[in-house]
Write an enzyme that holds these catalytic residues in place. Structure first.
Site, short mmCIF file in Angstrom:
data_model
loop_
_atom_site.label_atom_id
_atom_site.label_comp_id
_atom_site.label_asym_id
_atom_site.label_seq_id
_atom_site.Cartn_x
_atom_site.Cartn_y
_atom_site.Cartn_z
N CYS A 298 57.97 -31.33 41.00
CA CYS A 298 58.64 -31.02 39.84
C CYS A 298 59.40 -30.83 39.88
CB CYS A 298 58.29 -29.30 41.12
SG CYS A 298 56.71 -28.67 41.42
N HIS B 292 62.38 -24.34 35.52
CA HIS B 292 60.81 -25.18 36.75
C HIS B 292 60.35 -23.34 37.07
CE1 HIS B 292 57.75 -26.21 38.93
NE2 HIS B 292 58.50 -25.85 40.22
N ASN C 72 52.79 -22.62 37.74
CA ASN C 72 53.51 -24.08 38.17
C ASN C 72 52.96 -25.34 37.64
OD1 ASN C 72 55.50 -26.19 39.07
ND2 ASN C 72 54.94 -25.08 40.99
N1 ACO Z 1 46.75 -13.63 48.48
C1 ACO Z 1 46.39 -12.81 49.13
N2 ACO Z 1 47.36 -12.88 50.56
C2 ACO Z 1 48.09 -13.99 50.67
C3 ACO Z 1 47.37 -15.62 49.78
C4 ACO Z 1 47.40 -14.88 48.19
N3 ACO Z 1 46.86 -15.90 47.37
N4 ACO Z 1 48.49 -16.26 49.81
C5 ACO Z 1 48.84 -15.55 50.99
N5 ACO Z 1 48.80 -14.17 51.33
C6 ACO Z 1 49.34 -13.63 52.34
C7 ACO Z 1 49.38 -14.27 53.49
O1 ACO Z 1 48.37 -15.50 54.29
C8 ACO Z 1 50.03 -13.67 55.00
O2 ACO Z 1 49.43 -12.49 55.21
P1 ACO Z 1 49.72 -12.10 56.37
O3 ACO Z 1 50.59 -11.57 56.82
O4 ACO Z 1 48.50 -11.49 57.11
O5 ACO Z 1 49.81 -13.15 57.35
C9 ACO Z 1 50.95 -12.29 53.43
O6 ACO Z 1 49.49 -12.84 52.42
C10 ACO Z 1 51.78 -13.14 53.17
O7 ACO Z 1 52.53 -14.10 52.79
P2 ACO Z 1 53.31 -15.35 52.80
O8 ACO Z 1 53.88 -16.40 52.03
O9 ACO Z 1 54.74 -14.38 53.20
O10 ACO Z 1 54.41 -14.96 51.14
P3 ACO Z 1 55.00 -14.78 50.33
O11 ACO Z 1 56.07 -13.35 49.63
O12 ACO Z 1 56.03 -15.97 51.25
O13 ACO Z 1 54.74 -15.72 48.90
C11 ACO Z 1 54.15 -17.42 47.74
C12 ACO Z 1 53.88 -16.98 49.06
C13 ACO Z 1 54.09 -17.02 46.58
C14 ACO Z 1 53.93 -19.12 48.37
C15 ACO Z 1 55.95 -17.91 48.05
O14 ACO Z 1 56.55 -18.34 49.30
C16 ACO Z 1 56.47 -19.33 46.93
O15 ACO Z 1 56.42 -18.66 46.41
N6 ACO Z 1 56.93 -19.68 47.68
C17 ACO Z 1 57.56 -21.10 47.23
C18 ACO Z 1 56.63 -22.04 46.11
C19 ACO Z 1 57.54 -22.95 45.57
O16 ACO Z 1 58.25 -22.81 44.74
N7 ACO Z 1 56.57 -24.01 45.48
C20 ACO Z 1 57.18 -25.00 44.46
C21 ACO Z 1 57.63 -26.39 44.07
S1 ACO Z 1 55.98 -27.18 44.09
C22 ACO Z 1 55.55 -28.69 44.16
O17 ACO Z 1 57.02 -29.55 44.76
C23 ACO Z 1 55.21 -29.42 44.33
#
Ligand code: ACO
Length: 324
Positions: A114, A251, A281
């Site tokens: 990214c 980004h 993204n």
């Molecule tokens: N819909 C519903 N529930 C979901 C989903 C979804 N799409 N995805 C995960 N959940 C659930 C999980 O299973 C978890 O359930 P549980 O509590 O029963 O185990 C709950 O939601 C919370 O999951 P978390 O992973 O803790 O959620 P978080 O608030 O951290 O959000 C997210 C997840 C959006 C992925 C966040 O962590 C994030 O944005 N991280 C950074 C990602 C990023 O920036 N990537 C960029 C680089 S990409 C690249 O370089 C190619």
């Protein structure tokens, strides 16, 4: 400063096929409410059969060249920031070169996930400053949808496809105390963190089996810390303060990560270019797509100071300060 890389044109390309959160909720156990509240994403543009990264990159490059008003023959470098080139080799950049009808100069890809656009911009800027080339197209293009497991709700809701491009040209500042162009770029990486966000190659995973794997919480944590530190580094390198920045062009990975960086810079929401709701993204494409949107709708004006920042798999991260 003897030579500065001025941005003389910008272009973007998004596909017609739009996939909404509601569409995804029909495939996996998710909801519009969850996706919007955790990420800020409402929809994404996704490639359809036969559409490849180089197709998107070419369209964005063509628009950027038109916007710059230059002769295509003036281009002596094409750099594509991408993690999803059509082929392992040759580079997506040489396909763009060929479709633009160019045969001279150099063309290559930069792979920094990214952060790819910031890395590509930095490489092209360095080559311009070194006097090696005069006019470059820098493209960020990715089709991460091809690397997704569409049954994995933790990743498939996050990404979209697209391409954006800028044309850089060597200019002499001629004693101008506030010359327009790239003021500085700042690149970092930490390979010890490669396992929190990665996609194996076909060679390792087996043909057709590679998918993006991510520890979202860990990536989130490092993004907040690393982006805060690199934007401060960029400001300090130029003797600038947060109040000097007119636009943050980040980004677009997660609105909560962007909000955190904006807070660090004490920037209000109306000074942050946000496209995540409509684009999701798009990896290396997300900064030039955001840039193009804010230029075309008149928000970014000549003389404005822009701070761009990104973080991605590697981990890689970086920033660029640009006077428009
Ligand atoms: N819909 C519903 N529930 C979901 C989903 C979804 N799409 N995805 C995960 N959940 C659930 C999980 O299973 C978890 O359930 P549980 O509590 O029963 O185990 C709950 O939601 C919370 O999951 P978390 O992973 O803790 O959620 P978080 O608030 O951290 O959000 C997210 C997840 C959006 C992925 C966040 O962590 C994030 O944005 N991280 C950074 C990602 C990023 O920036 N990537 C960029 C680089 S990409 C690249 O370089 C190619």
């Amino acid at each position: 400063m003897n030579i500065i890389s001025k941005v003389i044109g910008c272009g973007a390309y998004l596909l017609e096929n739009v996939v909404t959160n509601e569409d995804l909720a029909k495939q996996v156990d998710t909801s519009d409410e969850w996706i919007v509240s955790r990420t800020g994403i409402r929809q994404r543009h996704i490639v359809q059969d036969g559409e490849m990264t180089s197709d998107l990159a070419y369209q964005a490059a063509k628009r950027a060249v038109k916007d710059a008003g230059i002769e295509q023959q003036d281009i002596d470098l094409i750099v594509v920031g991408t993690t999803t080139p059509d082929d392992t080799f040759p580079a997506a950049a040489v396909k763009v070169q060929s479709r633009l009808g160019l045969t001279g100069g150099a063309a290559f890809d930069v792979q920094a996930a990214c952060s790819g656009f910031i890395y590509a911009l930095s490489v092209a800027d360095s080559m311009i400053r070194a006097g090696q080339i005069k006019t470059a197209i820098v493209i960020g293009a990715d089709t991460l949808s091809k690397l997704l497991n569409w049954q994995d709700r933790t990743t498939c809701v996050l990404f979209g496809d697209g391409a954006g491009a800028v044309v850089l040209q060597a200019q002499s500042p001629n004693g101008d105390p506030a010359p327009k162009g790239i003021l500085s770029t700042h690149l970092h990486s930490d390979g010890n963190l490669r396992n929190i966000l990665y996609c194996e190659s076909d060679l390792v995973a087996g043909v057709g089996s590679r998918v993006i794997r991510m520890d979202g919480r860990e990536v989130f944590k490092h993004a907040v810390t690393n982006l805060a530190s690199v934007v401060i580094e960029a400001l300090e390198a130029n003797g600038l303060r947060d109040t000097d920045i007119d636009w943050l062009v980040p980004h677009q990975a997660n609105k909560r990560i962007i909000d955190s960086t904006a807070k660090k810079l004490k920037m209000s929401d109306d000074k942050v270019v946000l496209t995540i709701a409509n684009h999701a993204n798009t990896s290396a494409a997300s900064i030039p797509l955001a840039l193009d949107a804010a230029i075309k709708d008149g928000r970014i004006q000549p003389g404005n100071l822009l701070l761009m920042e990104a973080m991605g798999g590697g981990l890689t991260w970086g920033a660029a300060l640009v006077r428009w």
